[in-house]
Design a protein around this motif. Structure first.
Motif, PDB file in Angstrom:
ATOM      1  N   SER A   1       6.317   4.155  -2.740  1.00 41.65           N
ATOM      2  CA  SER A   1       5.367   4.985  -1.997  1.00 41.65           C
ATOM      3  C   SER A   1       4.302   4.087  -1.375  1.00 41.65           C
TER       4      SER A   1
ATOM      5  N   ARG B   1       0.781   3.172  -0.024  1.00 42.98           N
ATOM      6  CA  ARG B   1      -0.589   3.630  -0.304  1.00 42.98           C
ATOM      7  C   ARG B   1      -1.427   3.431   0.954  1.00 42.98           C
TER       8      ARG B   1
ATOM      9  N   GLU C   1      -4.303   4.518   1.716  1.00 45.22           N
ATOM     10  CA  GLU C   1      -5.726   4.274   1.497  1.00 45.22           C
ATOM     11  C   GLU C   1      -6.016   2.811   1.165  1.00 45.22           C
TER      12      GLU C   1
ATOM     13  N   HIS D   1       0.356  -1.870   1.537  1.00 44.62           N
ATOM     14  CA  HIS D   1       0.403  -1.819   0.076  1.00 44.62           C
ATOM     15  C   HIS D   1       1.294  -0.649  -0.342  1.00 44.62           C
ATOM     16  N   TRP D   2       2.015  -0.834  -1.446  1.00 45.73           N
ATOM     17  CA  TRP D   2       2.870   0.238  -1.946  1.00 45.73           C
ATOM     18  C   TRP D   2       2.961   0.157  -3.463  1.00 45.73           C
TER      19      TRP D   2
END
Length: 533
Positions: free
Chosen positions: A204, A206, A208, A220-221
């Motif tokens: 997933s 991210r 934010e 980023h994940w």
């Protein structure tokens, strides 16, 4: 009689003709009905044949998948037996090695203990002899003999009792092989947890945590199966709106976009792992393989551009993709260029604010410097020849200004927008216009407009102006750019402040062609406001 005969004959012929026509009409209707039914039947038959063909293809694919399941199952079963045999062999080897280690330790410890027993026996024998001698002397009745023998034996007994090393050897009573243990509980749990490996769950992204500059994006994940993932793969492409999506029929046939080569991305002929339902109109998916961390920074991106990112988690069993996420780069930052600024303008130390200053006359005149007598211009310190760029201008209390772009060759001694090399949004008191090549068009703008958004999409030949406070599109110029352009600013009073390097607001990321608030009528600049020129 004759007339009546003929009348009856005519009447009969009319009736026969009427019956014939009726029968003929019924026959024609029947033929038409037959033709219609035949066409319908043929059409339905064609559809049925087509449907049967599709069903046969699907059934053939299902049979092929069943056969593949059988083949894969046999392969996995053989692999299971091979892996288990290897595990058993490793356990047998470790068992033999540990057994040898136990036997060797036993021999070593028994040898030490035997030596200690021998030492104890020797000391005991010496001590027993000494005790017997002492007891024999104690039984002596002759005082002279007693004194003569006791002196010697007393010294030996005193020395023996004083020195424990003589009578008691160095013995380790804790060396009984009790500090050794066999604990395979952890290994048993690992063996109990043996199972076949599956493809990891989709990671997933991210949003934010993702960051961007004008030419980089750091993605980023997170992943629930972090320990079972061998590597990640990052895929990205420019977002072009609905052109990025294709129908499911494309996906079912596996028609994936081609991948273009780039310096940091690996290309291949088919993007087998591309997210289904996504398609890029320019066939350019970029891939960054073999990422070991849960973040990655992509360099060399276009300014002010939105990209689609997908992260693929990979292990030996397969891979799964994250949901596609759209991230965007910021615009190219710039400042006001003091070398091009009008003599009567004061530029702030940070290069982001310009203010009218009649006393500022110390600057030398140069060909690239703005030199108009009724207007005071400045330009940004960049020339743009590609990408998408967004900046905003805070007008404050200024009521006379022109904001836009221009070629380097645009005249510096007049208001920008009066020539074919510049395009501007302008205000003159309470009137707002857009201007190019001395042609103007009024724009309906709230008089309280204090901030103007400028979106330059060089690659798509568009220059747009917005009211960011109200999410309002004001006007778009369609321009066929032939040279690099520079952000340009002109004021007649007060000051302007530049906000550059901004990401384009969401409401104007990929706007539909909106109706601008323009009305083609005579401009107030032409009828009585010549001072603005």
């Amino acid at each position: 009689m004759v007339n009546r005969y003929f009348q009856d004959r005519i009447k009969l012929r009319i009736e026969i003709l009427s019956v014939y026509r009726k029968k003929n009409c019924e026959l024609q209707n029947l033929v038409l009905v037959n033709i219609t039914f035949k066409q319908t039947l043929e059409m339905n038959l064609t559809n049925l044949v087509k449907r049967n063909s599709e069903l046969e293809n699907q059934m053939a694919k299902l049979i092929q998948i069943c056969q593949q399941v059988e083949v894969n199952t046999a392969m996995h079963e053989a692999k299971l037996m091979e892996e288990c045999d290897e595990l058993v062999e490793i356990i047998q080897q470790r068992k033999q090695m540990i057994a040898v280690k136990i036997k060797e330790t036993k021999v070593m410890k028994l040898r030490k203990l035997a030596q200690q027993v021998a030492n104890c026996r020797q000391c005991l024998e010496r001590s027993t002899v000494l005790i017997n001698q002492a007891e024999h002397i104690l039984k002596e009745n002759d005082q002279a003999r007693f004194l003569q023998s006791a002196k010697n034996i007393a010294e030996r007994v005193a020395m023996a009792t004083a020195s424990s090393q003589v009578l008691i050897p160095d013995i380790n009573f804790n060396d009984a092989f009790e500090n050794f243990a066999l604990d395979f509980s952890r290994e048993k749990k690992l063996l109990e947890g043996l199972d076949y490996l599956t493809a990891p769950n989709p990671p997933s992204i991210r949003e934010e945590l993702c960051t961007a500059s004008h030419d980089t994006i750091t993605v980023h994940w997170i992943s629930d199966d972090e320990f079972s993932i061998s590597s990640y793969e990052l895929q990205y492409t420019i977002f072009t709106g609905q052109a990025n999506f294709i129908s499911k029929s494309w996906c079912s046939w596996g028609l994936w976009p081609e991948i273009r080569k780039c310096k940091e991305a690996v290309s291949c002929s088919r993007l087998a792992g591309a997210p289904r339902g996504l398609y890029n109109s320019v066939d350019s998916w970029m891939i960054v393989p073999n990422i070991k961390q849960n973040h990655y920074t992509v360099h060399g991106l276009q300014s002010g551009t939105r990209y689609i990112f997908i992260v693929k988690a990979i292990n030996q069993a397969g891979s799964r993709n994250s949901e596609p996420t759209r991230l965007k780069t910021n615009s190219q930052p710039f400042k006001l260029d003091p070398k091009m600024t009008h003599k009567k303008l004061k530029i702030s130390n940070d290069g982001l604010q310009m203010e009218k200053d009649e006393s500022s006359l110390k600057k030398s005149h140069t060909p690239e410097r703005f030199s108009g007598t009724g207007c005071y211009g400045a330009a940004g310190n960049i020339f743009i020849d590609s990408g998408c760029h967004y900046w905003e201008v805070v007008m404050g209390s200024s009521t006379w200004y022109a904001i836009g772009i221009a070629y380097k060759s645009a005249p510096k001694n007049e208001w920008i927008g009066k020539n074919a090399s510049s395009w501007v949004f302008s205000r003159c008191n309470s009137n707002f216009v857009v201007r190019h090549n001395n042609k103007e068009m009024l724009v309906d703008v709230p008089p309280q407009l204090k901030r103007l958004g400028v979106l330059l999409d060089y690659d798509n030949n568009m220059l747009s102006f917005y009211d960011p406070a109200n999410s309002l599109h004001l006007h778009t110029f369609d321009v066929t750019f032939i040279l690099p352009v520079c952000p340009t600013f002109t004021i007649w009073n007060k000051s302007l402040m530049i906000l550059s390097g901004l990401p384009a607001p969401d409401f104007i990321d990929y706007p539909e062609r909106q109706e601008c608030n323009c009305r083609p009528q005579e401009s107030p600049y032409v009828s009585g406001m010549k001072a603005c020129h």
